[in-house]
Each structure stands twice: as structure tokens, then as C-alpha cells.
Design a protein around this motif. Structure first.
Motif, short mmCIF file in Angstrom:
data_model
loop_
_atom_site.label_atom_id
_atom_site.label_comp_id
_atom_site.label_asym_id
_atom_site.label_seq_id
_atom_site.Cartn_x
_atom_site.Cartn_y
_atom_site.Cartn_z
N GLY A 118 7.30 4.23 6.78
CA GLY A 118 6.25 5.06 6.23
C GLY A 118 5.17 4.29 5.49
O GLY A 118 5.19 3.05 5.42
N VAL A 119 4.25 5.04 4.93
CA VAL A 119 3.15 4.50 4.12
C VAL A 119 3.19 5.21 2.78
O VAL A 119 3.38 6.43 2.72
CB VAL A 119 1.79 4.73 4.80
CG1 VAL A 119 0.66 4.26 3.89
CG2 VAL A 119 1.73 4.00 6.13
N GLY A 120 3.01 4.43 1.68
CA GLY A 120 3.10 5.01 0.36
C GLY A 120 1.90 4.71 -0.52
O GLY A 120 1.07 3.85 -0.20
N TYR A 121 1.86 5.44 -1.65
CA TYR A 121 0.77 5.28 -2.62
C TYR A 121 1.37 5.25 -4.02
O TYR A 121 2.17 6.12 -4.38
CB TYR A 121 -0.22 6.43 -2.50
CG TYR A 121 -1.41 6.30 -3.41
CD1 TYR A 121 -2.50 5.50 -3.06
CD2 TYR A 121 -1.45 6.98 -4.64
CE1 TYR A 121 -3.60 5.38 -3.90
CE2 TYR A 121 -2.55 6.86 -5.48
CZ TYR A 121 -3.62 6.06 -5.11
OH TYR A 121 -4.70 5.93 -5.95
N ARG A 122 0.99 4.24 -4.82
CA ARG A 122 1.47 4.12 -6.20
C ARG A 122 0.41 4.63 -7.16
O ARG A 122 -0.79 4.45 -6.96
CB ARG A 122 1.77 2.66 -6.53
CG ARG A 122 2.90 2.05 -5.71
CD ARG A 122 3.27 0.68 -6.26
NE ARG A 122 4.31 0.04 -5.44
CZ ARG A 122 4.08 -0.82 -4.48
NH1 ARG A 122 2.82 -1.17 -4.20
NH2 ARG A 122 5.07 -1.34 -3.78
N PHE A 123 0.87 5.26 -8.23
CA PHE A 123 -0.08 5.76 -9.23
C PHE A 123 0.58 5.77 -10.61
O PHE A 123 1.78 5.58 -10.74
CB PHE A 123 -0.57 7.17 -8.88
CG PHE A 123 0.51 8.18 -8.68
CD1 PHE A 123 0.90 9.01 -9.72
CD2 PHE A 123 1.17 8.29 -7.45
CE1 PHE A 123 1.89 9.96 -9.54
CE2 PHE A 123 2.16 9.24 -7.27
CZ PHE A 123 2.53 10.07 -8.31
N ASN A 174 -2.63 -3.06 -0.73
CA ASN A 174 -3.50 -3.38 -1.86
C ASN A 174 -2.79 -2.94 -3.13
O ASN A 174 -1.57 -2.70 -3.10
CB ASN A 174 -4.90 -2.75 -1.70
CG ASN A 174 -4.82 -1.23 -1.55
OD1 ASN A 174 -3.99 -0.58 -2.17
ND2 ASN A 174 -5.70 -0.68 -0.71
N GLN A 175 -3.51 -2.79 -4.21
CA GLN A 175 -2.88 -2.48 -5.48
C GLN A 175 -2.16 -1.14 -5.47
O GLN A 175 -1.15 -0.95 -6.16
CB GLN A 175 -3.93 -2.49 -6.60
CG GLN A 175 -3.33 -2.33 -8.00
CD GLN A 175 -4.39 -2.40 -9.09
OE1 GLN A 175 -5.58 -2.47 -8.79
NE2 GLN A 175 -3.96 -2.38 -10.34
N ASN A 176 -2.65 -0.19 -4.68
CA ASN A 176 -2.08 1.15 -4.66
C ASN A 176 -1.30 1.48 -3.38
O ASN A 176 -0.27 2.15 -3.43
CB ASN A 176 -3.18 2.20 -4.86
CG ASN A 176 -3.85 2.08 -6.21
OD1 ASN A 176 -4.96 1.58 -6.32
ND2 ASN A 176 -3.17 2.52 -7.27
N TRP A 177 -1.80 1.03 -2.26
CA TRP A 177 -1.20 1.41 -0.98
C TRP A 177 -0.18 0.36 -0.53
O TRP A 177 -0.36 -0.82 -0.75
CB TRP A 177 -2.27 1.56 0.10
CG TRP A 177 -3.15 2.75 -0.13
CD1 TRP A 177 -4.35 2.77 -0.77
CD2 TRP A 177 -2.89 4.09 0.28
NE1 TRP A 177 -4.87 4.04 -0.80
CE2 TRP A 177 -3.99 4.88 -0.15
CE3 TRP A 177 -1.85 4.71 0.96
CZ2 TRP A 177 -4.06 6.24 0.08
CZ3 TRP A 177 -1.92 6.07 1.20
CH2 TRP A 177 -3.02 6.83 0.76
N TYR A 178 0.89 0.86 0.12
CA TYR A 178 1.93 -0.06 0.60
C TYR A 178 2.61 0.54 1.83
O TYR A 178 2.57 1.76 2.07
CB TYR A 178 2.96 -0.33 -0.50
CG TYR A 178 3.75 0.89 -0.93
CD1 TYR A 178 4.99 1.19 -0.36
CD2 TYR A 178 3.25 1.75 -1.91
CE1 TYR A 178 5.71 2.31 -0.76
CE2 TYR A 178 3.97 2.86 -2.31
CZ TYR A 178 5.20 3.15 -1.73
OH TYR A 178 5.90 4.25 -2.12
N GLY A 179 3.22 -0.33 2.60
CA GLY A 179 4.08 0.10 3.70
C GLY A 179 5.53 0.01 3.28
O GLY A 179 5.89 -0.79 2.41
N ILE A 180 6.38 0.84 3.88
CA ILE A 180 7.80 0.86 3.51
C ILE A 180 8.66 1.04 4.75
O ILE A 180 8.29 1.79 5.67
CB ILE A 180 8.09 1.97 2.48
CG1 ILE A 180 9.59 1.98 2.10
CG2 ILE A 180 7.65 3.33 2.99
CD1 ILE A 180 9.92 2.92 0.96
N ALA A 181 9.79 0.33 4.80
CA ALA A 181 10.76 0.48 5.88
C ALA A 181 12.16 0.38 5.26
O ALA A 181 12.38 -0.41 4.34
CB ALA A 181 10.58 -0.59 6.94
#
Length: 368
Positions: A363-368, A315-322
Motif C-alpha cells: 500500500g501507500v501511506g501518509y504520515r501526519f 518524502n517527509q509525509n508519503w511512504y510505501g508499505i509492504a
């Protein structure tokens, strides 16, 4: 026309302002956590060994057991006054001849007397390299963490770290000293065997390869990368990226296998016994006047690192990363055997450790 300009100009200004705002509509910071798997690719490099026994050292032999005495003799050397008999065979004849037992052996210890062994010029212990030996790091899993600052929607700086893992270090091969020399015996050995004895013996120091692990260390390997991410925030959910940067490596809590440590202490006693004029005791594995201990250190290192990866917006804040990264990383391990009585370094050994890890991260990340 002027009315059209008056109407269009505010609209154009408003549109350009909205576009500029859209281009800058991205989160400045992000953090992520996940599974990091480290796979070292480097192969073992041979150990280089130095001792304090200089090439050509002349040392008294002192008492020595029959087995150790015979094990050092060159089996191909023939006697000076009888070319049909080897020195080894003649020595066996003397040592097993009951007529000479009281003259050859110390009645208290059962060893060949120092009055018969004389001295020896010793070679091969000052420095050598053992091919087929070395150290390799095992694969390891740990918690990975990243912190990113976005300069703009495409360019960012990322700090990569995580929980410092305990890494097992595998040993390869066996450390062996290839000793040679010339002994000048005395007493009955000189008169009944030969005036000079050619010495040749492979002295095992320690076997690195037959242990479950040679040592373990705690690895601290933070990295910083400049990254370029393709696509646009709010438009592309899937955004690949590439990165390049530097990794710093520091290793702490180094624990050496207990048997390897004991073997190295015994080798320290061997070296000191030679200095003490007890080369026979050195071959017999006896303790010396020294109080040896083992010190292990590794060097810190800085290495280039490159990465390829991708993020996927949940979504706007949460994302997956590899991502997959590679670092051209190596350092050096130094192992010293030191006499605690005086600080003298009896043995120094070193090897280059090529780590060269491939690092995967999910992993899983969060944008702010």
C-alpha cells in the motif's frame, strides 16, 4: 576558565535541546491503503453429525418400494431354515413371484404393504463422523487499511482492517450415514423369507465436494498490533519492522449452496419419517409431517497474528508499505436442520474450520 564555562554552558544547553528535539522529530499518526491478499492455509476437518434418531430406535417401516426394501438387506445373510440361500435372493423370489403380488404389494401405490414390512431396530443414525469431509476457505483479495499511532520513533500501535471481503467456502467429500439394523418383518415376508432381516445401507445425505462452492460468507477480521520499526525518521528511508498482536474474526451473510440446502431438508424429512413410524418412506425420500429448514452459524474467534514488513519514505509525509502476516485462526461452523412446526432439532452437524491465513499487503501511506 570561568569565561570559557560561561560561553560553553549556553552552547551545551542549546545543543542538548536541539538533539532532544531531533529525537522527537517524527509524525505521531499515519494511515495507509492498499491491496490485501489473503491466502488461507488450513485444511478441512471432518464433519461430526448427530440426529434425533437415538441408537437402537425401534420404528415401524410402513409401505416401502421394492428397490428401497432390497437395497437395505445384508447380501451375505443366509436364511434360518436354508443355509444354502441368502435372504436377499429369497426376497427377490417373493417380490417377483406373481402368485404373491396381491398379497405383498399395495395395489394403489405399487409398494410393499405395511402389513408385510413390520418394524426395525435402527442403528448408526444417532451420531457419526465422515472422514474426508470438511470446509476450506478460498483465497481472496480486498482493500486493506491501516491506522498507526507512534509512541516514539520506533514503537507504534497499528490497527489493521479493510473492506470486509466475500469469501467462498469450498466443500470436501460426501456426507453419508452408515445405517445398520435388524428388521422384524410381518406377513408373507416373515413366513416366506425370514423372521429377521439384517439391514445395512449407506445413505447419501449430500455431496459437498462436487459443488463450485459449498457456501459464501462476509469476513470481518480487524487486527491490532504492537510494532517495532528499525532505523530513524529523516535518516533511513527504508525501515523494516516486526509486529505482534491479535486478530478478531466475525462472519456474516452466510449463504449455503442451494442444492446442499435442499439435500439437508430432505435428510430432515428422512429423520422425521422414522419418528412418524414411516421408515420405508424415509428410505424412499418422501416428505414427512415436519417442515424442515436449515440454519447455519459460525463462531467468532480471536487469534494471534505476527507480521514482518517495511516502509519506504517517498518524502517527509508519503511512504510505501509492504508486509506479510500470519494468523493462527480457526472457528467452528454449525449446521442445523430444524422442524419449523415445533422447533425440534432433527439434525446437528459441526466442523472446525482451520483458516490460518497468510496475508500480504502492499500500500501507500501518509504520515501526519
Amino acid at each position: 576558565m570561568n569565561q570559557w564555562l560561561k560561553a560553553a554552558l549556553p552552547a551545551a544547553i542549546l545543543l542538548s535541546t536541539n538533539l532532544a528535539h531531533a529525537e522527537g522529530d517524527f509524525k505521531r499518526w499515519s494511515v495507509s491503503a492498499g491491496w490485501m491478499h489473503v491466502m488461507p492455509q488450513g485444511k478441512a476437518n471432518p464433519f461430526n453429525v448427530n440426529t434425533s434418531v437415538a441408537e437402537g430406535t425401534n420404528a415401524k417401516i410402513g409401505n416401502i418400494t421394492r428397490e428401497s426394501f432390497l437395497s437395505t438387506l445384508d447380501p451375505n445373510q443366509v436364511r434360518d431354515n436354508n443355509k444354502n440361500q441368502t435372504v436377499y435372493d429369497r426376497a427377490v423370489w417373493l417380490l417377483d413371484n406373481k402368485t404373491f403380488t396381491n398379497l405383498v404389494y399395495d395395489s394403489a401405490t405399487g409398494e410393499i404393504k405395511a402389513s408385510n414390512t413390520g418394524s426395525a431396530q435402527i442403528n448408526g443414525l444417532e451420531s457419526w463422523q465422515n472422514a474426508g469431509t470438511g470446509l476450506e476457505a478460498d483465497d481472496v483479495d480486498t482493500l486493506g487499511l491501516t491506522l498507526s499511532y507512534y509512541v516514539n520513533d520506533n514503537v507504534s500501535l497499528q490497527l489493521i482492517g479493510g473492506l470486509p471481503p466475500k469469501v467462498d467456502i469450498q466443500g470436501k467429500g460426501e456426507i453419508v450415514a452408515n445405517m445398520t439394523g435388524i428388521a422384524s418383518p410381518a406377513g408373507n415376508v416373515q413366513s416366506l423369507v425370514n423372521k429377521q432381516l439384517n439391514l445395512i445401507k449407506d445413505i447419501p445425505i449430500t455431496n459437498l465436494g462436487n459443488k463450485s462452492k459449498a457456501s459464501s460468507v462476509r469476513a470481518w477480521t480487524p487486527a491490532i498490533e504492537a510494532q517495532y520499526q528499525f532505523g530513524k525518521s529523516g535518516v533511513n528511508k527504508f525501515r523494516p519492522y516486526v509486529g505482534v498482536g491479535l486478530m478478531y474474526a466475525h462472519f456474516s451473510n452466510i449463504k449455503l449452496d442451494s442444492q446442499i440446502g435442499a439435500d439437508l431438508v430432505a435428510a430432515g424429512h428422512m429423520i422425521q419419517n422414522i419418528h412418524d413410524g414411516q421408515a420405508g418412506a424415509a428410505l424412499d425420500g418422501k416428505t414427512s409431517s415436519a417442515n424442515p429448514f436449515v440454519r447455519v452459524k459460525t463462531t467468532d474467534a480471536i487469534a494471534p497474528i505476527v507480521s514482518v514488513g517495511a516502509t519506504y519514505d517517498i518524502n517527509q509525509n508519503w511512504y510505501g508499505i509492504a508486509s506479510v502476516s500470519y494468523a493462527k485462526l480457526n472457528n467452528q461452523a454449525n449446521i442445523d436442520v430444524i422442524d419449523a412446526n415445533n422447533g425440534n432439532k432433527l439434525i446437528h452437524s459441526s466442523t472446525k474450520i482451520d483458516i490460518d491465513p497468510i496475508i500480504t499487503y502492499l500500500g501507500v501511506g501518509y504520515r501526519f
